[in-house]
Motif scaffolding. Structure first.
Motif, PDB file in Angstrom:
ATOM      1  N   LYS A  60       0.862  -1.180   0.000  1.00 37.39           N
ATOM      2  CA  LYS A  60       0.000   0.000   0.000  1.00 37.39           C
ATOM      3  C   LYS A  60       0.898   1.230   0.000  1.00 37.39           C
ATOM      4  N   ILE A  61       0.549   2.181  -0.842  1.00 35.06           N
ATOM      5  CA  ILE A  61       1.334   3.412  -0.963  1.00 35.06           C
ATOM      6  C   ILE A  61       0.431   4.582  -0.613  1.00 35.06           C
ATOM      7  N   ASN A  62       0.870   5.368   0.368  1.00 32.41           N
ATOM      8  CA  ASN A  62       0.137   6.581   0.731  1.00 32.41           C
ATOM      9  C   ASN A  62       0.532   7.702  -0.212  1.00 32.41           C
ATOM     10  N   ILE A  63      -0.477   8.394  -0.757  1.00 33.16           N
ATOM     11  CA  ILE A  63      -0.240   9.493  -1.689  1.00 33.16           C
ATOM     12  C   ILE A  63      -0.885  10.758  -1.136  1.00 33.16           C
ATOM     13  N   LEU A  64      -0.102  11.815  -1.099  1.00 35.47           N
ATOM     14  CA  LEU A  64      -0.617  13.129  -0.717  1.00 35.47           C
ATOM     15  C   LEU A  64      -0.571  14.024  -1.939  1.00 35.47           C
ATOM     16  N   THR A  65      -1.710  14.591  -2.299  1.00 36.30           N
ATOM     17  CA  THR A  65      -1.758  15.623  -3.328  1.00 36.30           C
ATOM     18  C   THR A  65      -1.930  16.944  -2.606  1.00 36.30           C
ATOM     19  N   THR A  66      -1.062  17.880  -2.903  1.00 39.90           N
ATOM     20  CA  THR A  66      -1.068  19.156  -2.202  1.00 39.90           C
ATOM     21  C   THR A  66      -0.789  20.294  -3.179  1.00 39.90           C
ATOM     22  N   ASN A  67      -1.153  21.503  -2.801  1.00 39.54           N
ATOM     23  CA  ASN A  67      -0.827  22.645  -3.649  1.00 39.54           C
ATOM     24  C   ASN A  67       0.379  23.417  -3.114  1.00 39.54           C
ATOM     25  N   LYS A  68       0.915  22.989  -1.972  1.00 42.53           N
ATOM     26  CA  LYS A  68       2.089  23.642  -1.381  1.00 42.53           C
ATOM     27  C   LYS A  68       3.031  22.577  -0.837  1.00 42.53           C
ATOM     28  N   ILE A  69       4.262  22.632  -1.264  1.00 43.30           N
ATOM     29  CA  ILE A  69       5.224  21.596  -0.895  1.00 43.30           C
ATOM     30  C   ILE A  69       5.781  21.784   0.522  1.00 43.30           C
ATOM     31  N   ASN A  70       5.765  23.001   1.046  1.00 46.11           N
ATOM     32  CA  ASN A  70       6.370  23.270   2.352  1.00 46.11           C
ATOM     33  C   ASN A  70       5.351  23.555   3.451  1.00 46.11           C
ATOM     34  N   ASP A  71       4.099  23.195   3.230  1.00 49.11           N
ATOM     35  CA  ASP A  71       3.089  23.520   4.244  1.00 49.11           C
ATOM     36  C   ASP A  71       3.079  22.498   5.387  1.00 49.11           C
ATOM     37  N   LYS A  72       2.291  22.797   6.399  1.00 50.52           N
ATOM     38  CA  LYS A  72       2.212  21.968   7.599  1.00 50.52           C
ATOM     39  C   LYS A  72       1.690  20.563   7.288  1.00 50.52           C
ATOM     40  N   ILE A  73       0.752  20.461   6.355  1.00 48.79           N
ATOM     41  CA  ILE A  73       0.187  19.151   6.004  1.00 48.79           C
ATOM     42  C   ILE A  73       1.253  18.262   5.379  1.00 48.79           C
ATOM     43  N   THR A  74       2.048  18.824   4.470  1.00 49.43           N
ATOM     44  CA  THR A  74       3.121  18.055   3.844  1.00 49.43           C
ATOM     45  C   THR A  74       4.156  17.651   4.889  1.00 49.43           C
ATOM     46  N   LYS A  75       4.517  18.575   5.755  1.00 44.39           N
ATOM     47  CA  LYS A  75       5.490  18.287   6.806  1.00 44.39           C
ATOM     48  C   LYS A  75       4.989  17.159   7.708  1.00 44.39           C
ATOM     49  N   ASN A  76       3.729  17.236   8.151  1.00 43.60           N
ATOM     50  CA  ASN A  76       3.175  16.196   9.026  1.00 43.60           C
ATOM     51  C   ASN A  76       3.059  14.848   8.314  1.00 43.60           C
ATOM     52  N   PHE A  77       2.728  14.884   7.030  1.00 46.32           N
ATOM     53  CA  PHE A  77       2.663  13.656   6.235  1.00 46.32           C
ATOM     54  C   PHE A  77       4.036  12.976   6.217  1.00 46.32           C
ATOM     55  N   LEU A  78       5.076  13.760   5.944  1.00 43.94           N
ATOM     56  CA  LEU A  78       6.434  13.206   5.917  1.00 43.94           C
ATOM     57  C   LEU A  78       6.883  12.734   7.301  1.00 43.94           C
ATOM     58  N   LEU A  79       6.579  13.502   8.328  1.00 45.40           N
ATOM     59  CA  LEU A  79       6.939  13.082   9.686  1.00 45.40           C
ATOM     60  C   LEU A  79       6.269  11.758  10.038  1.00 45.40           C
ATOM     61  N   ASN A  80       5.025  11.611   9.646  1.00 48.15           N
ATOM     62  CA  ASN A  80       4.273  10.385   9.914  1.00 48.15           C
ATOM     63  C   ASN A  80       4.842   9.200   9.128  1.00 48.15           C
ATOM     64  N   LYS A  81       5.200   9.423   7.872  1.00 51.96           N
ATOM     65  CA  LYS A  81       5.722   8.342   7.031  1.00 51.96           C
ATOM     66  C   LYS A  81       7.182   8.022   7.356  1.00 51.96           C
ATOM     67  N   ASN A  82       7.935   9.026   7.820  1.00 51.83           N
ATOM     68  CA  ASN A  82       9.322   8.859   8.243  1.00 51.83           C
ATOM     69  C   ASN A  82      10.188   8.131   7.200  1.00 51.83           C
ATOM     70  N   PRO A  83      10.271   8.688   5.976  1.00 45.39           N
ATOM     71  CA  PRO A  83      11.057   8.011   4.935  1.00 45.39           C
ATOM     72  C   PRO A  83      12.551   8.092   5.212  1.00 45.39           C
ATOM     73  N   ASP A  84      13.267   7.111   4.721  1.00 45.06           N
ATOM     74  CA  ASP A  84      14.724   7.140   4.821  1.00 45.06           C
ATOM     75  C   ASP A  84      15.310   8.108   3.800  1.00 45.06           C
ATOM     76  N   ILE A  85      14.665   8.184   2.636  1.00 46.88           N
ATOM     77  CA  ILE A  85      15.127   9.084   1.582  1.00 46.88           C
ATOM     78  C   ILE A  85      13.921   9.543   0.767  1.00 46.88           C
ATOM     79  N   CYS A  86      13.988  10.781   0.290  1.00 44.43           N
ATOM     80  CA  CYS A  86      12.980  11.298  -0.646  1.00 44.43           C
ATOM     81  C   CYS A  86      13.677  11.554  -1.974  1.00 44.43           C
ATOM     82  N   VAL A  87      12.947  11.318  -3.046  1.00 45.37           N
ATOM     83  CA  VAL A  87      13.487  11.545  -4.382  1.00 45.37           C
ATOM     84  C   VAL A  87      12.552  12.502  -5.098  1.00 45.37           C
ATOM     85  N   TYR A  88      13.113  13.615  -5.522  1.00 37.94           N
ATOM     86  CA  TYR A  88      12.346  14.659  -6.206  1.00 37.94           C
ATOM     87  C   TYR A  88      12.436  14.416  -7.705  1.00 37.94           C
TER      88      TYR A  88
END
Length: 191
Positions: A60-88
C-alpha cells in the motif's frame, strides 16, 4: 531485516491518481525492489490537500496531493511516514529547512547541468552557448539552490539533437532511468 522507505515527490497534474503508474518517474521506481512507501504530488491547481492510499502489487502506498510543498500538512505527512530518503522527480520547488531535515538520508534529485558549474534554470542553453559538455547531475538538496553533495554526473550527447526541447527531453529520460539506481546505491551505502 527492515527495508528502507522511499518517498517520491514531484510537481505533476494528473487527472486520475492512477495515472502515476504510466509516468516514467513513478513507473521506474515502482518496477524496482525499492520500498516506495509514499508519494507527494504537488499540483498548484489543487484546491485542497487529498490523502489517498492505493495498492500496488502487494503493498500500500500513501499518496498526498497538495498545492504547497512546504506547508504543515506536507510536513506532518512526511513526519508520519518517516522516509529514509525522498526523491524529487520534477518541478521548480525549493524545500524548506524543516522538510529537508525529515528524511534520514535527505532529498535527492536530478539537475540538467553539470554541478557545480551550471546552476539554476536554462542550464541546457548555457551549456550549449558556452560549447561545453552537457551533464545531468544527481545531487542531495540543501538550503542553497543546486547545491549539496553530488552523487553522480552523466554526460548527455546533444550535438545531433535539433531543439533545446529535445535536449531537455533526453536529459529527463536519462534522469528517470538512473534516479532509482542511484537511490538504491545510497540506501546500500555504496556511494
Amino acid at each position: 531485516m527492515k527495508s528502507n522507505k522511499v518517498c517520491l515527490i514531484g510537481n505533476y497534474k494528473f487527472k486520475n491518481i492512477e495515472d502515476i503508474f504510466h509516468f516514467d518517474f513513478f513507473k521506474n521506481f515502482l518496477q524496482t525492489s525499492l520500498d516506495v512507501d509514499c508519494i507527494i504530488i504537488k499540483n498548484s491547481e489543487a484546491d485542497n490537500q487529498i490523502e489517498k492510499t492505493i495498492e500496488f502489487k502487494s503493498s500500500k502506498i500513501n499518496i498526498l496531493t497538495t498545492n504547497k510543498i512546504n506547508d504543515k500538512i506536507t510536513k506532518n505527512f512526511l513526519l508520519n511516514k518517516n522516509p529514509d530518503i525522498c526523491v524529487y522527480g520534477g518541478g521548480r520547488d525549493i524545500f524548506s529547512k524543516e522538510i529537508l531535515k525529515i528524511p534520514r538520508l535527505g532529498i535527492i534529485g536530478c539537475h540538467f547541468g553539470e554541478l557545480p558549474y551550471f546552476k539554476g534554470l536554462d542550464t541546457v542553453e548555457w551549456t550549449i552557448y558556452y560549447n561545453k559538455n552537457l551533464h545531468i547531475s544527481i545531487h542531495q538538496f540543501d538550503e542553497e539552490i543546486d547545491n549539496g553533495p553530488i552523487y553522480l554526473k552523466e554526460k548527455i550527447e546533444y550535438k545531433k539533437v535539433k531543439t533545446f526541447n529535445d535536449v531537455r527531453n533526453n536529459c529527463n529520460l536519462k534522469c528517470m532511468q538512473i534516479l532509482p539506481k542511484v537511490t538504491q546505491k545510497i540506501l546500500n551505502n555504496e556511494i
